[in-house]
Motif scaffolding. Structure first.
Motif: not given
Length: 173
Positions: A107-112, A125-130, A138-140, A142-154
């Motif tokens: 999770a922290w690696l994702a933030a960095l 994804d790894t942090a969510i799996r663990l 999950w919220s982070r 979703a924000r990441n996926v939405a920023a990539a333009g994938k609104t349905i997945e977000a």
């Protein structure tokens, strides 16, 4: 002179003291047989002793290997924690390699990664799996996926976030 020999009465031809010799021979034969049983018993107890020693040494070896493994694991996890607390991208990446089962590291690696302009998706994804019940992850994601333009997945990820948050804190949502 030749005469028939009675084995019960005489020891040999012309032997007058056959009875006592026969008895002495039986006694010696009995002692030899007893010695043979005793020798077999000693060999048996000697081999049992060696098997017992082998089992003891095997158990000691297994315990030593287990202790070494436990020591190695403890040192590895402690070093991963040390690297994690260094709070640099490289050190946190190393920490996730040393202890891949700790969701905090991913999770922290994702933030960095996100702060450095890199894709945090695989680390999230790894942090969510663990740690699948951490709604913040999950919220982070979703924000990441939405920023990539994938609104349905977000949207799907946000619904999962809300579902988890509702289960964990029913009065909070």
């Amino acid at each position: 002179h030749l005469c028939p020999v009675d084995p019960e009465r005489t020891f040999g031809h012309g032997d007058s003291d056959g009875g006592s010799r026969r008895q002495a021979l039986k006694q010696v034969a009995g002692q030899q047989q007893g010695n043979e049983h005793l020798r077999r018993g000693l060999i048996h107890s000697h081999s049992v002793y060696h098997v017992h020693r082998l089992v003891q040494k095997s158990i000691t070896l297994i315990a030593a290997v287990f202790l070494l493994f436990a020591t190695y694991t403890s040192i590895r996890i402690a070093y991963a924690e040390f690297l994690f607390r260094q709070n640099t991208l490289d050190s946190v990446q190393q920490a996730t390699r040393l202890d891949p089962a700790d969701a905090r590291y991913s999770a922290w690696l994702a933030a960095l990664l996100e702060n450095n302009g890199q894709d945090p998706g695989p680390a999230l994804d790894t942090a969510i799996r663990l740690n699948p019940i951490d709604s913040r992850l999950w919220s982070r994601r979703a924000r990441n996926v939405a920023a990539a333009g994938k609104t349905i997945e977000a949207e799907r990820l946000l619904l999962t976030t809300a579902s988890i948050a509702r289960r964990l804190d029913p009065g909070g949502t």
